[in-house]
Scaffold this motif. Structure first.
Motif, PDB file in Angstrom:
ATOM      1  N   LEU A 167       1.027  -1.216   0.008  1.00  0.00           N
ATOM      2  CA  LEU A 167       0.004   0.036   0.021  1.00  0.00           C
ATOM      3  C   LEU A 167       0.918   1.100   0.137  1.00  0.00           C
ATOM      4  O   LEU A 167       0.597   2.276  -0.944  1.00  0.00           O
ATOM      5  N   PHE A 168       1.901   1.367   0.861  1.00  0.00           N
ATOM      6  CA  PHE A 168       2.574   2.522   0.951  1.00  0.00           C
ATOM      7  C   PHE A 168       3.539   2.649  -0.405  1.00  0.00           C
ATOM      8  O   PHE A 168       3.620   3.751  -0.726  1.00  0.00           O
ATOM      9  N   VAL A 169       4.056   1.630  -0.759  1.00  0.00           N
ATOM     10  CA  VAL A 169       4.951   1.730  -2.167  1.00  0.00           C
ATOM     11  C   VAL A 169       3.845   2.161  -3.298  1.00  0.00           C
ATOM     12  O   VAL A 169       4.355   3.112  -4.155  1.00  0.00           O
ATOM     13  N   ARG A 170       2.774   1.777  -3.499  1.00  0.00           N
ATOM     14  CA  ARG A 170       1.812   2.105  -4.487  1.00  0.00           C
ATOM     15  C   ARG A 170       1.314   3.441  -4.363  1.00  0.00           C
ATOM     16  O   ARG A 170       1.133   4.310  -5.277  1.00  0.00           O
ATOM     17  N   ASP A 189      -1.046  -2.669 -19.351  1.00  0.00           N
ATOM     18  CA  ASP A 189      -0.221  -3.830 -19.411  1.00  0.00           C
ATOM     19  C   ASP A 189       0.369  -4.178 -18.153  1.00  0.00           C
ATOM     20  O   ASP A 189       0.370  -5.381 -17.933  1.00  0.00           O
ATOM     21  N   MET A 190       0.701  -3.282 -17.499  1.00  0.00           N
ATOM     22  CA  MET A 190       1.373  -3.347 -16.051  1.00  0.00           C
ATOM     23  C   MET A 190       0.356  -3.620 -14.793  1.00  0.00           C
ATOM     24  O   MET A 190       0.659  -4.042 -13.883  1.00  0.00           O
ATOM     25  N   GLY A 191      -0.907  -3.285 -15.345  1.00  0.00           N
ATOM     26  CA  GLY A 191      -1.967  -3.793 -14.249  1.00  0.00           C
ATOM     27  C   GLY A 191      -2.281  -2.436 -13.205  1.00  0.00           C
ATOM     28  O   GLY A 191      -2.829  -2.643 -12.176  1.00  0.00           O
ATOM     29  N   PHE A 192      -1.610  -1.169 -13.436  1.00  0.00           N
ATOM     30  CA  PHE A 192      -1.532  -0.183 -12.550  1.00  0.00           C
ATOM     31  C   PHE A 192      -3.049   0.389 -12.479  1.00  0.00           C
ATOM     32  O   PHE A 192      -3.528   1.326 -12.041  1.00  0.00           O
ATOM     33  N   ASN A 193      -3.954   0.183 -13.494  1.00  0.00           N
ATOM     34  CA  ASN A 193      -5.171   0.568 -13.812  1.00  0.00           C
ATOM     35  C   ASN A 193      -6.145  -0.068 -12.946  1.00  0.00           C
ATOM     36  O   ASN A 193      -7.257   0.277 -12.839  1.00  0.00           O
ATOM     37  N   LYS A 194      -5.770  -1.204 -12.394  1.00  0.00           N
ATOM     38  CA  LYS A 194      -6.600  -2.012 -11.456  1.00  0.00           C
ATOM     39  C   LYS A 194      -6.651  -1.441 -10.086  1.00  0.00           C
ATOM     40  O   LYS A 194      -5.721  -0.681  -9.491  1.00  0.00           O
ATOM     41  N   PRO A 195      -7.909  -1.768  -9.165  1.00  0.00           N
ATOM     42  CA  PRO A 195      -7.671  -1.349  -7.855  1.00  0.00           C
ATOM     43  C   PRO A 195      -6.635  -1.800  -7.049  1.00  0.00           C
ATOM     44  O   PRO A 195      -5.788  -3.054  -7.493  1.00  0.00           O
ATOM     45  N   LEU A 196      -6.233  -1.159  -6.073  1.00  0.00           N
ATOM     46  CA  LEU A 196      -4.954  -1.731  -5.440  1.00  0.00           C
ATOM     47  C   LEU A 196      -5.143  -3.023  -4.800  1.00  0.00           C
ATOM     48  O   LEU A 196      -4.144  -3.730  -4.703  1.00  0.00           O
ATOM     49  N   VAL A 251      -6.817  -5.626  -5.931  1.00  0.00           N
ATOM     50  CA  VAL A 251      -6.676  -6.501  -7.020  1.00  0.00           C
ATOM     51  C   VAL A 251      -5.232  -6.401  -7.233  1.00  0.00           C
ATOM     52  O   VAL A 251      -4.801  -7.774  -7.332  1.00  0.00           O
ATOM     53  N   GLN A 252      -4.518  -5.380  -7.396  1.00  0.00           N
ATOM     54  CA  GLN A 252      -3.063  -5.478  -7.471  1.00  0.00           C
ATOM     55  C   GLN A 252      -2.442  -6.259  -6.404  1.00  0.00           C
ATOM     56  O   GLN A 252      -1.597  -7.164  -6.666  1.00  0.00           O
ATOM     57  N   TYR A 253      -2.836  -6.024  -5.224  1.00  0.00           N
ATOM     58  CA  TYR A 253      -2.317  -6.666  -4.177  1.00  0.00           C
ATOM     59  C   TYR A 253      -2.421  -8.242  -4.332  1.00  0.00           C
ATOM     60  O   TYR A 253      -1.618  -8.926  -4.040  1.00  0.00           O
ATOM     61  N   GLY A 254      -3.679  -8.753  -4.470  1.00  0.00           N
ATOM     62  CA  GLY A 254      -3.930  -9.973  -4.614  1.00  0.00           C
ATOM     63  C   GLY A 254      -3.240 -10.695  -5.832  1.00  0.00           C
ATOM     64  O   GLY A 254      -2.632 -11.780  -5.394  1.00  0.00           O
ATOM     65  N   HIS A 255      -3.080 -10.136  -6.727  1.00  0.00           N
ATOM     66  CA  HIS A 255      -2.018 -10.581  -7.900  1.00  0.00           C
ATOM     67  C   HIS A 255      -0.625 -10.920  -7.287  1.00  0.00           C
ATOM     68  O   HIS A 255       0.022 -11.931  -7.705  1.00  0.00           O
TER      69      HIS A 255
END
Length: 315
Positions: free
Chosen positions: A25-28, A57-64, A66-70
């Protein structure tokens, strides 16, 4: 024993989950955009469409979440990802720099022990003598002088003026001397006074008087009884201050251009290399956790009263 082992495993799982989520969370949420860094927008002309395409392509447009889950699923599969900058696997980069960091950490601890144990012991044995006053002055100076400033003094004196030691790089034992002495002296000030206080408390206990009554030599009483009894508080503080030690290693690695993971993560922060930053945080957190657990377990050896209390509690 099985119950203790299961409890430790649950603690590790919860600890890793907490650390990974908070660090992710902090890094993002930190300022800066890794996409712009990757595309070198300061040097190249890049369209907004290219930026958005790479971000998707890097998934930065997804919710945090969801990114953390991946990322967590990849971590469970022991996949820490690849560096945005170099394209190399994060774990390979960390494992490549970790030996240098461990060398510097161990070297600093050796310097700290060489300074703290004799000076703290002499200060306790010769209380209110000149050695005690000297240890107090050195402790105050060590606490007041920042490690990076002390490192700059050593570089100017031993590398620039005397030309005795190298100032940067990792080229054998000689390159390890200056950074290890710098960090070791910086952290030893706390342990000199702590060991002195703990020894004075131990030397006033009843079991010390009983050992003297049995005719034991002062040397054996000091080493086998007083010193051993005084170590648990020192080890406790060491476990608590381990985070600051790792932070000091990072500063010293940057100052002396020492190729460890501390210098690696500083470069990663500057370049917004998220996978490398997260991998570093997780590895360091696990190392701190393992050392703190080892500190807890060492109490059973250093403090027999704790082991006896556990036996009474378990019936």
């Amino acid at each position: 024993m099985v119950r203790i082992f299961i409890r430790r495993l649950l603690e590790v799982a919860l600890f890793v989950l907490f650390v990974t989520f908070v660090s992710f969370l902090f890094v993002r949420l930190a300022p800066g955009d890794p996409v712009l860094t990757i595309l070198n927008v300061d040097e190249l002309s890049v369209s907004q469409e290219e930026v958005e395409t790479l971000r998707e392509d890097m998934g930065f447009n997804k919710p945090l979440l969801v990114q953390y889950g991946h990322w967590l699923l990849d971590f469970v599969r022991l996949d820490f990802g690849v560096s945005y900058v170099t394209g190399q696997p994060v774990m390979d980069m960390i494992m490549k720099g970790l030996p240098a960091t461990l060398e510097l950490t161990v070297g600093s601890l050796i310097v700290m022990l060489i300074v703290s144990i004799p000076l703290g012991s002499l200060a306790a044995l010769y209380r209110n003598r000149w050695i005690d006053h000297l240890s107090r002055i050195l402790a105050i100076l060590g606490a007041a002088i920042p490690s990076f400033w002390l490192g700059l003094i050593f570089i100017d004196l031993f590398a620039v003026r005397l030309n005795w030691l190298p100032t940067m790089g990792r080229d054998g034992f000689v390159s390890l001397i200056l950074p290890s002495v710098t960090l070791g002296l910086a952290i030893s000030s706390v342990y000199v006074r702590l060991l002195r206080s703990s020894l004075l408390d131990s030397l006033s206990q009843e079991f010390i008087r009983a050992a003297r009554a049995r005719g034991l030599s002062e040397k054996r009483i000091f080493v086998a009884h007083a010193l051993r009894h005084s170590l648990p508080p020192v080890i406790t503080v060491f476990g608590v201050s381990l985070g600051s030690l790792i932070g000091g290693v990072v500063v010293i690695e940057v100052l002396f251009a020492y190729p460890g993971i501390g210098k690696l993560v500083v470069d990663a922060i500057r370049q917004r290399d998220y996978p490398l930053i997260q991998g570093y945080i997780l590895v360091m957190a696990l190392i701190v956790f393992v050392i703190n657990t080892s500190v807890d377990l060492s109490y059973r050896y250093l403090n027999p009263e704790m082991k006896l209390g556990e036996r009474k509690a378990n019936g």
